[in-house]
Design an enzyme around this catalytic site. Structure first.
Site, PDB file in Angstrom:
ATOM      1  N   CYS A  91       0.840  -1.192   0.000  1.00  0.00           N
ATOM      2  CA  CYS A  91       0.000   0.000   0.000  1.00  0.00           C
ATOM      3  C   CYS A  91       0.882   1.252   0.000  1.00  0.00           C
ATOM      4  O   CYS A  91       1.990   1.241   0.524  1.00  0.00           O
ATOM      5  CB  CYS A  91      -0.912  -0.004   1.228  1.00  0.00           C
ATOM      6  SG  CYS A  91      -2.065   1.399   1.262  1.00  0.00           S
ATOM      7  N   ASP A 145       0.446   3.792   1.718  1.00  0.00           N
ATOM      8  CA  ASP A 145       0.397   4.387   3.058  1.00  0.00           C
ATOM      9  C   ASP A 145       1.803   4.701   3.593  1.00  0.00           C
ATOM     10  O   ASP A 145       2.677   3.825   3.601  1.00  0.00           O
ATOM     11  CB  ASP A 145      -0.322   3.410   4.018  1.00  0.00           C
ATOM     12  CG  ASP A 145      -0.724   4.079   5.320  1.00  0.00           C
ATOM     13  OD1 ASP A 145       0.160   4.650   5.991  1.00  0.00           O
ATOM     14  OD2 ASP A 145      -1.918   4.033   5.663  1.00  0.00           O
ATOM     15  N   ARG A 190       2.899   4.985   6.405  1.00  0.00           N
ATOM     16  CA  ARG A 190       3.298   4.288   7.633  1.00  0.00           C
ATOM     17  C   ARG A 190       3.748   2.851   7.376  1.00  0.00           C
ATOM     18  O   ARG A 190       4.080   2.118   8.309  1.00  0.00           O
ATOM     19  CB  ARG A 190       2.130   4.291   8.627  1.00  0.00           C
ATOM     20  CG  ARG A 190       1.724   5.697   9.058  1.00  0.00           C
ATOM     21  CD  ARG A 190       0.342   5.694   9.684  1.00  0.00           C
ATOM     22  NE  ARG A 190      -0.686   5.294   8.723  1.00  0.00           N
ATOM     23  CZ  ARG A 190      -1.979   5.167   9.036  1.00  0.00           C
ATOM     24  NH1 ARG A 190      -2.384   5.394  10.265  1.00  0.00           N
ATOM     25  NH2 ARG A 190      -2.852   4.805   8.110  1.00  0.00           N
ATOM     26  N   HIS A 227      -2.224  -4.029   5.092  1.00  0.00           N
ATOM     27  CA  HIS A 227      -1.997  -3.596   6.478  1.00  0.00           C
ATOM     28  C   HIS A 227      -3.304  -3.283   7.181  1.00  0.00           C
ATOM     29  O   HIS A 227      -4.280  -2.870   6.549  1.00  0.00           O
ATOM     30  CB  HIS A 227      -1.059  -2.379   6.509  1.00  0.00           C
ATOM     31  CG  HIS A 227      -1.653  -1.145   5.886  1.00  0.00           C
ATOM     32  ND1 HIS A 227      -2.225  -0.135   6.638  1.00  0.00           N
ATOM     33  CD2 HIS A 227      -1.773  -0.769   4.596  1.00  0.00           C
ATOM     34  CE1 HIS A 227      -2.654   0.813   5.825  1.00  0.00           C
ATOM     35  NE2 HIS A 227      -2.403   0.457   4.585  1.00  0.00           N
ATOM     36  N   CYS A 254      -6.248   0.014   6.893  1.00  0.00           N
ATOM     37  CA  CYS A 254      -5.979   0.596   5.563  1.00  0.00           C
ATOM     38  C   CYS A 254      -7.080   1.595   5.167  1.00  0.00           C
ATOM     39  O   CYS A 254      -8.254   1.251   5.073  1.00  0.00           O
ATOM     40  CB  CYS A 254      -5.878  -0.512   4.521  1.00  0.00           C
ATOM     41  SG  CYS A 254      -5.448   0.108   2.871  1.00  0.00           S
TER      42      CYS A 254
END
Ligand code: CO
Length: 210
Positions: free
Chosen positions: A42, A44, A46, A98, A101
């Site tokens: 992803c 993302d 993080r 994750h 999400c």
């Protein structure tokens, strides 16, 4: 400006640190790449691919998009996949989702997100396939993370449906495909699904003439 200046300073510090450990570090790295892994994750911020598995530059070929999707009309993903499998000859593909999400969460609402709707549609299709199972979960967070897991399984299956993976399985006995879940609360990975050469392929998606 201040923000990007900080990034340049960090970059310089990082490059100097690498050079102090090995003065030929970048010269060697620049010659070639032979990563053993393709990472599909992803976008993302993080879930940084290299950091969470302690991989050094050169170890990981990376593709990231919203909610780690394998969409069969996505030329970007398919090009990365073909290059990694056919030219870099990666041994493993890691498909990593994750918990928490945002992309998956957005797909589970009835809100419109303009252009993003086209992308999230692929996730809504995953929800539709597992509607009964998901609707039975009352806790919203639990439901989201179950959907994240189901999506990891679905995207691993989507990789298996590609002619790139099927041809490599048949002729080169690779790649092994790993569906992983990254837990944001603990920083730890869990294995959700594995797919390997020789595994059965749903006949309607299997190519017999590769
Ligand atoms: Co995400």
């Amino acid at each position: 400006m201040e923000t990007t200046n900080k990034l340049f300073l960090s970059n310089k510090a990082w490059a100097m640190e690498k050079m102090s450990e090995d003065s030929d570090y970048f010269k060697e790295l620049a010659k070639d790449q032979r990563p053993a892994y393709l990472w599909i994750g992803c976008s993302d911020s993080r879930v940084p691919a290299n950091e969470i598995i302690g991989a050094e530059p050169g170890e990981l070929f990376v593709h990231r998009n919203i909610a780690n999707m394998v969409v069969h009309t996505d030329l970007n993903l398919l090009s990365v996949l073909q290059y990694a499998v056919e030219y870099l000859e990666v041994k493993h593909i890691i498909l990593c989702g994750h918990t928490g999400c945002g992309g998956v969460k957005a797909s589970m609402t009835q809100n419109s997100f303009d252009l993003l709707n086209k992308w999230l549609r692929n996730l809504k299709d995953v929800y539709r396939l597992h509607r009964d199972q998901l609707n039975a979960i009352t806790d919203e967070n639990e439901k989201l993370n179950e959907m994240v897991k189901l999506n990891i399984v679905e995207q691993v299956n989507n990789l298996v449906k590609t002619s790139v993976v099927q041809a490599a399985w048949k002729h080169h006995n690779r790649p092994y495909i790993h569906g992983w879940l990254y837990n944001m609360e603990t920083g730890l990975l869990d294995s959700i699904i594995e797919a390997k050469p020789g595994d059965p392929i749903d006949p309607i998606y299997a190519y017999s003439d590769l």
